[in-house]
Enzyme design. Structure first.
Site, PDB file in Angstrom:
ATOM      1  N   ILE A  41       0.835  -1.204   0.000  1.00  0.00           N
ATOM      2  CA  ILE A  41       0.000   0.000   0.000  1.00  0.00           C
ATOM      3  C   ILE A  41       0.868   1.251   0.000  1.00  0.00           C
ATOM      4  O   ILE A  41       0.610   2.207  -0.731  1.00  0.00           O
ATOM      5  CB  ILE A  41      -0.938   0.006   1.232  1.00  0.00           C
ATOM      6  CG1 ILE A  41      -1.979  -1.114   1.110  1.00  0.00           C
ATOM      7  CG2 ILE A  41      -1.625   1.359   1.390  1.00  0.00           C
ATOM      8  CD1 ILE A  41      -2.929  -0.954  -0.051  1.00  0.00           C
ATOM      9  N   SER A 181      -8.718  13.816  10.989  1.00  0.00           N
ATOM     10  CA  SER A 181      -7.629  14.770  10.764  1.00  0.00           C
ATOM     11  C   SER A 181      -6.278  14.201  11.174  1.00  0.00           C
ATOM     12  O   SER A 181      -5.393  14.935  11.585  1.00  0.00           O
ATOM     13  CB  SER A 181      -7.885  16.067  11.535  1.00  0.00           C
ATOM     14  OG  SER A 181      -7.711  15.863  12.930  1.00  0.00           O
ATOM     15  N   ILE A 184      -3.305  10.926   7.217  1.00  0.00           N
ATOM     16  CA  ILE A 184      -3.918  10.659   5.912  1.00  0.00           C
ATOM     17  C   ILE A 184      -4.967  11.717   5.581  1.00  0.00           C
ATOM     18  O   ILE A 184      -4.974  12.292   4.489  1.00  0.00           O
ATOM     19  CB  ILE A 184      -4.542   9.250   5.890  1.00  0.00           C
ATOM     20  CG1 ILE A 184      -3.451   8.177   6.010  1.00  0.00           C
ATOM     21  CG2 ILE A 184      -5.348   9.034   4.603  1.00  0.00           C
ATOM     22  CD1 ILE A 184      -3.984   6.766   6.169  1.00  0.00           C
ATOM     23  N   HIS A 445      25.258  27.406   8.300  1.00  0.00           N
ATOM     24  CA  HIS A 445      24.501  28.640   8.088  1.00  0.00           C
ATOM     25  C   HIS A 445      24.651  29.075   6.639  1.00  0.00           C
ATOM     26  O   HIS A 445      25.738  29.010   6.076  1.00  0.00           O
ATOM     27  CB  HIS A 445      25.052  29.755   8.996  1.00  0.00           C
ATOM     28  CG  HIS A 445      24.419  31.099   8.741  1.00  0.00           C
ATOM     29  ND1 HIS A 445      23.184  31.454   9.215  1.00  0.00           N
ATOM     30  CD2 HIS A 445      24.879  32.168   8.027  1.00  0.00           C
ATOM     31  CE1 HIS A 445      22.904  32.689   8.829  1.00  0.00           C
ATOM     32  NE2 HIS A 445      23.917  33.148   8.104  1.00  0.00           N
TER      33      HIS A 445
END
Length: 466
Positions: A41, A181, A184, A445
């Site tokens: 899946i 919520s 998925i 940075h």
């Protein structure tokens, strides 16, 4: 005579195929039985194709905000069929890659449905006909899970969708309602909202992304609302009435008021259930609780020689968790003495909505509930030069430490690219690092990762840039 192996794996998803490859590397003669698509899946209908769709929605969002970067494009538009087609091509390409990896590692792949058929025996069928019978002293179940179905709101492939239908729609809906919520639900809500649909999300609990830290959930909620989504928490879907052009969804909100919301499509994303049916568990000692197989830390069930991993064994329902469990399981079978059960608090979780959400370890509330005295650090994206340069100033990095030992208990993020950044904190959790090592690490940075450093510094009163 049945074909004889050292290990038979039933299920070719991210847990099963990884376990099979690792077993072969360890010298075990291995067979993998898969009834549909290699990669399972996740690769074919979950993790990978959804990310291709979400990438398209990110591009659509950028095309409609070009003026912020000094560009202009008249009438940006998309071909929805091609957006969907690309996501399927990505999945197909990677599924073919899994087939190649299994062949390269000399894993025998059997096409069909595998089930336990007695001690050390797996029967394989295809379209109701027997294919073969396999024998092995070790059998690993990795059959995964499927979408949970709510009574009265059963998916019909037309108006009410599961994740599968939501990935291959025939046309772009103008409006939809998402039930649930979690990762998925929110990912599909984010995709369709960014593609221009009017989206409503209904969550029965009191906040979106309920497994995340409360502060991160609240931040994400506000961001989704600003994007135009309607978020209803503490709400219940009482029913769905289909009509010719869509559905009317009956929703009771947190105050008990009933709303009737008209939408073209409904996506049901209310959790998953384990694929425990039809795999021959009857008559074995394998325990099943709430549709999931019960195992120990090494994937062992109560039936000698039978193991289980991944979504079949319960949450967290994550591909990387399944893969790691598969490796742990087969390494233990092979007799390695350096194998350790997976620690759930070291497993990162990622949600690829806009803004992204990622976390590892304990939330602040969970840490306090366990009795820890905590030190909490925070750093906002608006204080980071790279975030501002990217045009992504919306976000937050939060860290939770044990005030007594300095152990990093958890880390929680919301914002651009946090699904990539979280691995730094996952390494810190696995390596049992304290604030001292993290504060003395030099971060490059300008990068978004500097916020990870600043959040640690903030927990100890040493933050520089806020």
């Amino acid at each position: 005579m049945a074909d004889q192996y050292d290990l038979i794996v039933i299920g070719g998803g991210p847990g099963g195929y990884v376990a099979a490859i690792r077993a072969s590397q360890l010298g075990l003669k291995t067979a993998l039985v898969e009834r549909e698509h290699l990669g399972g899946i996740c690769l074919n209908w979950g993790c990978i194709p959804t990310k291709a769709l979400l990438r398209a929605s990110e591009i659509n969002h950028l095309l409609h905000t070009l003026d912020a970067y000094g560009f202009a494009a008249d009438n940006p538009r998309y071909d929805f069929a091609r957006v969907v087609k690309r996501s399927r091509q990505v999945a197909s390409q990677l599924s073919g890659g899994v087939k190649h990896l299994l062949k390269k590692n000399k894993v025998a792949v059997i096409d069909g449905h595998g089930r336990l058929a007695g001690p050390q025996t797996v029967a394989v069928e295809k379209d109701g006909k027997k294919v073969t019978e396999l024998k092995a002293p070790h059998i690993l179940l990795a059959t995964g899970a499927r979408a949970r179905v709510l009574t009265g709101i059963e998916p019909d492939s037309e108006t009410i969708w599961t994740y599968k239908e939501a990935m291959v729609p025939k046309a772009m809906p103008k409006s939809l309602l998402v039930i649930g919520s979690g990762a998925i639900g929110i990912e599909f809500a984010s995709f369709y909202a960014n593609m221009g649909a009017k989206v409503t999300v209904v969550e029965v609990l009191d906040r979106v992304l309920p497994v995340e830290d409360e502060e991160i959930s609240a931040f994400a909620h506000k961001a989704f609302t600003r994007q135009g989504m309607t978020i209803m928490t503490g709400a219940k879907v009482q029913g769905v009435r289909k009509n010719g052009g869509g559905a009317n969804v009956i929703v009771e909100d947190a105050k008990g008021k009933v709303h009737e919301i008209a939408v073209e499509k409904v996506i049901s994303a209310v959790g998953i259930v384990g694929n425990v049916e039809g795999i021959g568990l009857e008559g074995t000692k394998v325990k099943v609780e709430k549709t999931h197989v019960v195992t120990d830390g090494y994937g062992r069930t109560d039936e000698k020689g039978v193991y289980a991993i991944g979504d079949l064994t319960g949450p967290p329902w994550l591909a990387h968790k399944a893969s790691h469990e598969g490796v742990v399981c087969v390494e233990a079978i092979a007799g390695r003495n350096d194998v350790h059960p997976i620690d759930p608090t070291t497993i990162p979780g990622c949600t690829y909505c806009r803004p992204q959400v990622a976390s590892v370890g304990l939330t602040e509330a969970a840490a306090r509930a366990k009795g820890y005295q905590v030190r909490v650090g925070r750093f906002p994206f608006i204080g980071n030069g790279k975030a501002i340069a990217l045009g992504e100033p919306e976000g937050l990095v939060k860290t939770v430490f044990d005030a007594r030992t300095g152990e990093l208990l958890g880390a929680h993020m919301v914002g651009a690219e946090v699904t990539e950044m979280i691995q730094g904190y996952a390494i810190a959790r696995t390596g049992e690092l304290t604030e001292a090592e993290l504060m003395h690490t030099v971060f490059p940075h300008p990068t978004l990762s500097e916020m990870m450093h600043e959040s640690v510094l903030d927990a100890y009163g040493r933050v520089i840039h806020i």
